[in-house]
Design a protein around this motif. Sequence first.
Motif: not given
Length: 309
Positions: A14-17, A20-23, A50-52, A58-59
């Motif tokens: 979900x974060x990748x798609x 944003x961690x907030x979204x 895994x994430x930058x 966001x990421x």
Amino acid sequence: MAHFTLKQLKYFVCVVESQSIAEASRQLHISQPSISVAIKGLEDVFNQQLLVRHHAQGVSISANGRRVYERAKELLRLSNELEQDSREEDELVAGTISIGCFESAAPLYMPRLVAGFKRLCPGVSIQLHDGEQHELMHGLHRGRFDLAFLYDLELESTIVKEALNAPHKPYALLPADHHLARQPFVTLAQLAREPMILLDAVPSKSYFVDIFTQAGLSPTIAYSSPSIEMVRCMVGQGLGFSVLVTRPRTSVTYDGQQLVQLDILDDMPDSALIMAYLRNNQPTRATRLFMDYCRTVELAAVTPLAASA
């Protein structure tokens, strides 16, 4: 041996798609710290970043994260199928279907289809999203949608598509007091002499313009809007005509103006509404049942109420 959970994978996907961690937190109804902890746990398990993280921006996904993301989507899909298949013996159907629909068609068709299906399979949860064609295709490829409802225009060979029983021939939309509205039908040549209100949503925009150019005509586009109801309201106010495929089941606009729908006499390419899924991502049992239900529904619009004299 370190272990990870499906919940961690779900948060990560979900974060990748959403980038944003907030979204992701808003979509999953989970606190941001809980999501961050879950993803940090995955990174510890795989001993990889895994994430930058970008401050206030966001990421983004790392190269290693991309490989994990693709595998995670597959694992989540298999887990969902296993859960649904395990219920088959008890004739219970459960699970979640994520559906995308072309924005101009969504209000007319999706509520009716979802309501009818929920009466048959109340245990299935359906998530609805609407957008333009490129957004739906992106969602299919990113695994965001199990199924998409869109028009058969400029589509890739990577999807399996099936036409629905819905209107597919373009029609002219005119204000009720327009001089052409008294005719039983119109021609493209007649329309080309009037100002046009264009539905400016991809790929509808090019499709409606091409109808005229392929007939050797050049429509005069006075206004455009990505909203079908904005287009209808502008037509209702006498600012021009429009050409549409989706046929709302009313002749009245949001602001109370009367409209007339007329068939166009010329031969034109159809624009069929289809349901589609990725060729390499077979539908889950719940999705297949929803597709079966959609095949049984007559989506052709009834004739709108006649305009007042």
